[in-house]
Design a protein around this motif. Structure first.
Motif, PDB file in Angstrom:
ATOM      1  N   ASP A   1      54.915  62.757  90.765  1.00 44.66           N
ATOM      2  CA  ASP A   1      55.216  64.189  90.758  1.00 44.66           C
ATOM      3  C   ASP A   1      56.716  64.444  90.852  1.00 44.66           C
ATOM      4  N   LEU A   2      57.377  63.664  91.683  1.00 40.74           N
ATOM      5  CA  LEU A   2      58.803  63.865  91.965  1.00 40.74           C
ATOM      6  C   LEU A   2      59.529  62.534  91.827  1.00 40.74           C
ATOM      7  N   LEU A   3      60.549  62.508  90.969  1.00 39.26           N
ATOM      8  CA  LEU A   3      61.372  61.309  90.795  1.00 39.26           C
ATOM      9  C   LEU A   3      62.757  61.565  91.362  1.00 39.26           C
ATOM     10  N   ILE A   4      63.180  60.732  92.282  1.00 41.57           N
ATOM     11  CA  ILE A   4      64.494  60.852  92.919  1.00 41.57           C
ATOM     12  C   ILE A   4      65.377  59.694  92.466  1.00 41.57           C
ATOM     13  N   ARG A   5      66.605  60.010  92.065  1.00 38.12           N
ATOM     14  CA  ARG A   5      67.571  58.948  91.774  1.00 38.12           C
ATOM     15  C   ARG A   5      68.886  59.270  92.466  1.00 38.12           C
ATOM     16  N   THR A   6      69.420  58.277  93.143  1.00 43.70           N
ATOM     17  CA  THR A   6      70.677  58.448  93.876  1.00 43.70           C
ATOM     18  C   THR A   6      71.869  57.953  93.063  1.00 43.70           C
ATOM     19  N   SER A   7      73.050  58.183  93.590  1.00 42.76           N
ATOM     20  CA  SER A   7      74.355  57.707  93.084  1.00 42.76           C
ATOM     21  C   SER A   7      74.900  58.462  91.880  1.00 42.76           C
ATOM     22  N   GLY A   8      74.279  59.576  91.517  1.00 41.47           N
ATOM     23  CA  GLY A   8      74.819  60.397  90.439  1.00 41.47           C
ATOM     24  C   GLY A   8      74.369  60.010  89.049  1.00 41.47           C
ATOM     25  N   GLU A   9      73.676  58.890  88.911  1.00 38.72           N
ATOM     26  CA  GLU A   9      73.169  58.482  87.595  1.00 38.72           C
ATOM     27  C   GLU A   9      71.963  59.333  87.233  1.00 38.72           C
ATOM     28  N   GLN A  10      71.822  59.634  85.928  1.00 37.00           N
ATOM     29  CA  GLN A  10      70.732  60.500  85.491  1.00 37.00           C
ATOM     30  C   GLN A  10      70.005  59.876  84.311  1.00 37.00           C
ATOM     31  N   ARG A  11      69.338  58.765  84.575  1.00 42.62           N
ATOM     32  CA  ARG A  11      68.537  58.087  83.556  1.00 42.62           C
ATOM     33  C   ARG A  11      67.377  57.376  84.238  1.00 42.62           C
ATOM     34  N   LEU A  12      66.381  56.984  83.448  1.00 42.33           N
ATOM     35  CA  LEU A  12      65.178  56.370  83.996  1.00 42.33           C
ATOM     36  C   LEU A  12      65.316  54.867  84.220  1.00 42.33           C
ATOM     37  N   SER A  13      66.159  54.219  83.438  1.00 35.97           N
ATOM     38  CA  SER A  13      66.388  52.776  83.580  1.00 35.97           C
ATOM     39  C   SER A  13      65.082  51.974  83.555  1.00 35.97           C
ATOM     40  N   ASN A  14      64.184  52.350  82.640  1.00 33.25           N
ATOM     41  CA  ASN A  14      62.952  51.585  82.418  1.00 33.25           C
ATOM     42  C   ASN A  14      62.010  51.634  83.621  1.00 33.25           C
ATOM     43  N   PHE A  15      62.028  52.748  84.339  1.00 33.82           N
ATOM     44  CA  PHE A  15      61.198  52.895  85.539  1.00 33.82           C
ATOM     45  C   PHE A  15      60.001  53.788  85.284  1.00 33.82           C
ATOM     46  N   MET A  16      58.802  53.235  85.361  1.00 33.46           N
ATOM     47  CA  MET A  16      57.536  53.978  85.312  1.00 33.46           C
ATOM     48  C   MET A  16      57.491  54.982  84.155  1.00 33.46           C
ATOM     49  N   LEU A  17      57.750  54.497  82.959  1.00 33.58           N
ATOM     50  CA  LEU A  17      57.887  55.369  81.792  1.00 33.58           C
ATOM     51  C   LEU A  17      56.635  56.196  81.515  1.00 33.58           C
ATOM     52  N   TRP A  18      55.470  55.628  81.740  1.00 36.27           N
ATOM     53  CA  TRP A  18      54.217  56.368  81.539  1.00 36.27           C
ATOM     54  C   TRP A  18      53.985  57.347  82.688  1.00 36.27           C
ATOM     55  N   GLN A  19      54.181  56.867  83.907  1.00 37.49           N
ATOM     56  CA  GLN A  19      53.806  57.647  85.093  1.00 37.49           C
ATOM     57  C   GLN A  19      54.722  58.839  85.362  1.00 37.49           C
ATOM     58  N   VAL A  20      55.940  58.835  84.827  1.00 30.09           N
ATOM     59  CA  VAL A  20      56.870  59.944  85.102  1.00 30.09           C
ATOM     60  C   VAL A  20      56.900  60.966  83.970  1.00 30.09           C
ATOM     61  N   SER A  21      55.913  60.910  83.081  1.00 30.58           N
ATOM     62  CA  SER A  21      55.914  61.785  81.905  1.00 30.58           C
ATOM     63  C   SER A  21      56.121  63.258  82.247  1.00 30.58           C
ATOM     64  N   TYR A  22      55.528  63.720  83.355  1.00 32.26           N
ATOM     65  CA  TYR A  22      55.658  65.117  83.752  1.00 32.26           C
ATOM     66  C   TYR A  22      56.255  65.266  85.150  1.00 32.26           C
ATOM     67  N   ALA A  23      56.978  64.255  85.579  1.00 32.41           N
ATOM     68  CA  ALA A  23      57.600  64.312  86.906  1.00 32.41           C
ATOM     69  C   ALA A  23      58.776  65.283  86.913  1.00 32.41           C
ATOM     70  N   GLU A  24      58.962  65.931  88.043  1.00 33.31           N
ATOM     71  CA  GLU A  24      60.175  66.712  88.267  1.00 33.31           C
ATOM     72  C   GLU A  24      61.248  65.731  88.738  1.00 33.31           C
ATOM     73  N   MET A  25      62.432  65.806  88.142  1.00 29.07           N
ATOM     74  CA  MET A  25      63.495  64.854  88.464  1.00 29.07           C
ATOM     75  C   MET A  25      64.546  65.504  89.362  1.00 29.07           C
ATOM     76  N   TRP A  26      64.970  64.755  90.352  1.00 29.51           N
ATOM     77  CA  TRP A  26      65.948  65.250  91.322  1.00 29.51           C
ATOM     78  C   TRP A  26      67.035  64.198  91.495  1.00 29.51           C
ATOM     79  N   PHE A  27      68.264  64.600  91.182  1.00 33.07           N
ATOM     80  CA  PHE A  27      69.386  63.669  91.244  1.00 33.07           C
ATOM     81  C   PHE A  27      70.372  64.072  92.332  1.00 33.07           C
ATOM     82  N   THR A  28      70.968  63.069  92.946  1.00 28.69           N
ATOM     83  CA  THR A  28      71.985  63.322  93.971  1.00 28.69           C
ATOM     84  C   THR A  28      73.128  62.337  93.803  1.00 28.69           C
TER      85      THR A  28
END
Length: 246
Positions: free
Chosen positions: A190-217
């Motif tokens: 449901d919610l994907l969090i990525r730290t360090s200012g990067e804004q990409r998926l980097s091959n992480f759970m490509l199927w499961q994050v199809s409709y995830a809300e993304m939150w970057f910090t």
């Protein structure tokens, strides 16, 4: 400070928590470099942050959390760093039996076992068995994990089952395909969090994050605190999720 933290928690609607949170824990190396420390110190600090976040997510009532610990591409890093990461992951799994198990956490390791040492593979089995009857949050540790590889493996297994007569091609849909992934029987992220200012998926759970809300910090992972998790959840709850609808 205490008041501010309490206020943030009170802003969370506990009836609308994300069921599944994915975290790309980025920035350990940069955290260490900023302090003139070896990269290993950053990874160690990142492991400490992970324990705090898992404990807080469990206390809040989140059901599933998947953390990106080591990707299939991370083998390209210097051998010294890879060796340290593997040693750290081994220690983390060992300690999790005593610490996170006490927090009622179910620990699962997803990804390929190819390339992992026999010692790590044995510890994975031991830790999973030790925590499997817990009833709290399910923590997926994505270790030697790649989203594309996961999908390719799922396709291969589906083809094998079709050939063996265990699966009908016409019955294959999203739900069936999901059952062949590492996260079978778990809800999508449901919610994907990525730290360090990067804004990409980097091959992480490509199927499961199809409709995830993304939150970057911009915060580096070792600096990520429970209060930051609260902010991400509050932001998630303030968004309108349409799943492709109007």
């Amino acid at each position: 400070m205490f008041f501010s933290k309490k206020k943030k928690i009170n802003e969370i609607d506990m009836s609308r928590l994300p069921q599944h949170i994915g975290i790309i824990m980025d920035g350990n190396g940069r955290w260490a470099k900023k302090r003139g420390l070896p990269r290993s110190a950053g990874h160690s600090a990142g492991a400490d942050s992970l324990k705090k976040i898992i404990t807080e997510a469990n206390n809040l009532g989140v059901k599933y959390i998947t953390v990106y610990a080591f990707s299939t591409e991370n083998w390209k890093r210097p051998k010294e760093e890879v060796d340290y990461l593997m040693s750290l992951l081994l220690d983390y799994l060992r300690n999790a039996e005593k610490t996170l198990s006490g927090e009622n956490v179910v620990i699962r390791v997803i990804g390929s076992r190819k390339g992992l040492s026999e010692e790590i593979c044995r510890q994975i089995i031991k830790t999973e068995n030790f925590t499997k009857n817990n009833t709290g949050i399910v923590m997926n540790i994505a270790l030697n994990y790649g989203g594309r590889e996961e999908i390719v493996n799922a396709v291969k297994n589906i083809c094998k089952d079709v050939k063996d007569g265990k699966q009908n091609v016409d019955d294959i849909d999203d739900e069936v395909f999901s059952s062949y992934l590492y996260t079978a029987n778990q809800p999508d992220v449901d919610l994907l969090i990525r730290t360090s200012g990067e804004q990409r998926l980097s091959n992480f759970m490509l199927w499961q994050v199809s409709y995830a809300e993304m939150w970057f910090t911009d915060k580096l992972w070792p600096d990520f605190k429970p209060a930051d998790l609260h902010k991400a959840i509050i932001d998630f709850q303030n968004r309108g999720r349409r799943f492709g609808g109007v």
